[in-house]
Design a protein around this motif. Structure first.
Motif, PDB file in Angstrom:
ATOM      1  N   ASN A  32       0.842  -1.187   0.000  1.00 46.39           N
ATOM      2  CA  ASN A  32       0.000   0.000   0.000  1.00 46.39           C
ATOM      3  C   ASN A  32       0.881   1.241   0.000  1.00 46.39           C
ATOM      4  OD1 ASN A  32       0.858   0.502   2.732  1.00 46.39           O
ATOM      5  ND2 ASN A  32      -0.735  -0.857   3.466  1.00 46.39           N
ATOM      6  N   LEU A  49      -5.005   6.369   2.357  1.00 46.41           N
ATOM      7  CA  LEU A  49      -4.336   5.085   2.195  1.00 46.41           C
ATOM      8  C   LEU A  49      -4.811   4.471   0.890  1.00 46.41           C
ATOM      9  CD1 LEU A  49      -2.717   2.583   3.318  1.00 46.41           C
ATOM     10  CD2 LEU A  49      -4.893   1.802   4.270  1.00 46.41           C
ATOM     11  N   GLN A  51      -4.525   1.051  -1.349  1.00 50.61           N
ATOM     12  CA  GLN A  51      -4.062  -0.337  -1.422  1.00 50.61           C
ATOM     13  C   GLN A  51      -3.408  -0.559  -2.785  1.00 50.61           C
ATOM     14  OE1 GLN A  51      -4.100  -1.900   1.225  1.00 50.61           O
ATOM     15  NE2 GLN A  51      -5.772  -1.111   2.465  1.00 50.61           N
TER      16      GLN A  51
ATOM     17  N   SER B  31      -1.131  -3.990  16.185  1.00 51.76           N
ATOM     18  CA  SER B  31       0.194  -3.727  15.619  1.00 51.76           C
ATOM     19  C   SER B  31       0.689  -2.363  16.072  1.00 51.76           C
ATOM     20  CB  SER B  31       0.124  -3.765  14.092  1.00 51.76           C
ATOM     21  OG  SER B  31       1.341  -3.348  13.523  1.00 51.76           O
ATOM     22  N   THR B  97      -1.030  -6.065  10.507  1.00 57.35           N
ATOM     23  CA  THR B  97       0.315  -5.750  10.050  1.00 57.35           C
ATOM     24  C   THR B  97       0.345  -5.241   8.618  1.00 57.35           C
ATOM     25  OG1 THR B  97       0.596  -8.049   9.399  1.00 57.35           O
ATOM     26  CG2 THR B  97       1.429  -7.410  11.547  1.00 57.35           C
ATOM     27  N   MET B  98      -0.595  -5.636   7.798  1.00 55.42           N
ATOM     28  CA  MET B  98      -0.533  -5.278   6.386  1.00 55.42           C
ATOM     29  C   MET B  98      -1.838  -4.669   5.915  1.00 55.42           C
ATOM     30  SD  MET B  98       2.465  -6.228   5.545  1.00 55.42           S
ATOM     31  CE  MET B  98       3.759  -7.369   6.051  1.00 55.42           C
ATOM     32  N   ASN B  99      -1.718  -3.811   4.937  1.00 54.19           N
ATOM     33  CA  ASN B  99      -2.889  -3.286   4.237  1.00 54.19           C
ATOM     34  C   ASN B  99      -3.872  -2.540   5.119  1.00 54.19           C
ATOM     35  OD1 ASN B  99      -2.013  -4.184   1.801  1.00 54.19           O
ATOM     36  ND2 ASN B  99      -3.250  -6.037   1.801  1.00 54.19           N
ATOM     37  N   THR B 100      -3.420  -2.067   6.239  1.00 57.33           N
ATOM     38  CA  THR B 100      -4.315  -1.289   7.085  1.00 57.33           C
ATOM     39  C   THR B 100      -3.678   0.060   7.396  1.00 57.33           C
ATOM     40  OG1 THR B 100      -3.431  -2.354   9.056  1.00 57.33           O
ATOM     41  CG2 THR B 100      -5.466  -3.255   8.146  1.00 57.33           C
ATOM     42  N   GLU B 101      -4.531   1.024   7.619  1.00 56.65           N
ATOM     43  CA  GLU B 101      -4.098   2.391   7.827  1.00 56.65           C
ATOM     44  C   GLU B 101      -3.364   2.522   9.163  1.00 56.65           C
ATOM     45  OE1 GLU B 101      -7.360   5.010   7.522  1.00 56.65           O
ATOM     46  OE2 GLU B 101      -6.138   6.814   7.337  1.00 56.65           O
ATOM     47  N   ALA B 102      -2.262   3.260   9.136  1.00 51.18           N
ATOM     48  CA  ALA B 102      -1.479   3.495  10.348  1.00 51.18           C
ATOM     49  C   ALA B 102      -1.828   4.854  10.931  1.00 51.18           C
ATOM     50  CB  ALA B 102       0.012   3.428  10.031  1.00 51.18           C
TER      51      ALA B 102
END
Lengths: 112, 113
Positions: A32, A49, A51, B31, B97-102
């Motif tokens: 992403n 964000l 993907q 995470s 851990t992946m593909n999610t907004e931080a």
């Protein structure tokens, strides 16, 4: 090795202008890409964000696009306002030891 | 919904000392990642924890370490502080851990004198 660059490093525009910030990355194997803004001495605020399977995301006056094949993302800000003045960073997410790589940022100043 | 909380906001330490920074993630996020930000190097990834396990580690010396507790709160420790460790330390939480907004906290400003 993944490298992320942002152009321009700094930008000053009059209020009301539309503008484009650029982010480039060398390795297209990303999960992403996320755009953030940072005000001086503060943390990062997530803007958008995208993907890896998406081409663009929109939120209000912001629109971000992603072209994995060319290793580029753009952040479009419409009708800029003085409150948009901040540093804008893009971050590439991927599955490796250095999970997220940040660009150096673009410092934006919107002049009233 | 409370955001990411980092404590303390500011710290001044002497060379050779050690320091512990704390990060409380958004409720439900498992995470937690840590970053160092300096004017010269920009934002650099330190490490990431997920469900109490270190999943990823950046290219930093062993003086930098961390841990995560069962409630997802995380601590970062730096031992034998050096002047070059002066930086803004940022913590980010995400759902997975992946593909999610931080989402980032406000950071801890560490000054080593």
């Amino acid at each position: 090795k993944q490298e992320v660059t942002q152009i321009p490093a700094a930008l000053s525009v009059p209020e009301g202008e539309n503008l484009v910030l650029n982010c480039s990355f060398t390795d297209s194997a990303i999960y992403n890409l996320q755009w953030f803004r940072q005000d001086p001495g503060k943390g990062l605020t997530s803007l958008l964000l995208i993907q890896s399977s998406q081409r663009e995301q929109t939120s209000g006056r912001l629109n971000a696009s992603l072209d994995k094949s060319s290793g580029r993302s753009t952040l479009y800000i419409a009708a800029s306002q003085p409150g948009d003045s901040a540093t804008y960073l893009c971050a590439v997410g991927r599955a490796s030891y250095d999970k997220v790589i940040f660009g150096p940022g673009t410092s934006l100043s919107v002049i009233p | 919904k409370a955001g990411v909380t980092q404590t303390p906001r500011y710290l001044i330490k002497t060379r050779g000392q050690q320091v512990t920074l704390s990060c409380s993630p958004i409720s439900g996020h498992r995470s937690v990642s840590w970053y160092q930000q300096t004017p010269g190097q920009g934002l650099q990834f330190l490490f990431e924890y997920f469900s109490e396990t270190q999943r990823n580690k950046g290219n930093f010396p062993g003086r930098f370490s961390g841990r995560q507790f069962s409630n997802s709160r995380s601590e970062m420790n730096v031992s034998t502080l050096e002047l070059g460790d002066s930086a803004l330390y940022l913590c980010a939480s995400s759902h997975d851990t992946m593909n999610t907004e931080a989402f980032f906290g406000q950071g801890t400003r560490l000054t080593v004198v």
